[in-house]
Write a protein that holds these residues in place. Sequence first.
Motif: not given
Length: 356
Positions: A277-297
């Motif tokens: 299982m691999e992916g990108v979280p909706v929100r990061d563990a540290f810091g803000s998560s603004n800007g454009f990203r495609r979160p998912g897994y």
Amino acid sequence: MKISCQAGLMFFAVTLVALMPSRYNRALAQGCVAAHSEQPIIAGLDATSQPRSSNLLHGLSVTIGFRTYNSYKHYIGTVYQVQRAEMHNQVQNHVDLYDLGLSYQLTPRWSIIADIPGMTATRHQQGNVNVYRSGGIGDMLVGAQAWVWRPPTESHGNIAFSAQLKLPTGINDAKGTTILSNGQKQVRPFDESIQPGDGTWGFALATEAYREFYFRTTGYFTGSWLFSPQDTTGVKTYRSAPGEDVISATDQYLWRGGFSHPVPKLYGLALSIGGRMEGVPVRDAFGSSNGFRRPGYVISMEPGLMYVRGRNMVNVSGPWAMERNRKTSVTDYANHTHGDAAFSDYTVIASYTRNF
């Protein structure tokens, strides 16, 4: 090297990462959401089983890794957007990921590890005249890895932990010419899915574990998380949706587990089967998560094989996607929408390791 050790190594010898939606950072058999490269190299599960040598390079392991995939199936959440295929307007990425992994064994337990990733990629939309080609070096990682127990262990099992610093060496603003709807040409940064890196500081934590069970079958588990505390990369996206004008600096993760078993009467060859299982979280563990990203897994079945001969080792695996999920991003929530992402059906991963 002992055959039981070889079986355990099967899944531990490729390399780590920069995961991110569909780019180096992060691209796998998936496309816009996935992990770009592998986990940090662990040279061997049984470090002391290697023959001793007076060579000054003794203790050094070099791994050359490669992975390739085509992403073109669009998903919103877990729902396949079949209309994109029917209308012939899918966006397709072809990505080749390269990786040079280095590991130097200081003691039977401790090693210094480093990872230098790179990529080449193309991106285009059916029916669109724009074809984008990108490539370059990604974000390097340097750190250390340690086994909990001194190898070799009587239980034929062990656990390793590693920590690495991510250096902002990656190209994150590769550009190309875009032909606009009015026919004008404009030089813009490529989509983040084909940017070689994100060019931000970060750190990665990883763990690996293996244990030999009955009939020389070895169970394994690996997991890693790449932390990117910086909010955005500062690179413009030219997107019109509020909050999506710059690329987000994203965390990335990868989990793998399964079993491997040596092939009878074929010394040095082992087969394996597992899941990842691999992916990108909706929100990061540290810091803000603004800007454009495609979160998912992406959740995949991963068959593979490993062949060891002397100080040489070859690994090949082919993760096949079973579930794909493009999750709702921070800006999606704010804008009351849900973007899509393109995924691939499978990935081909191969690596060659030389122990000195």
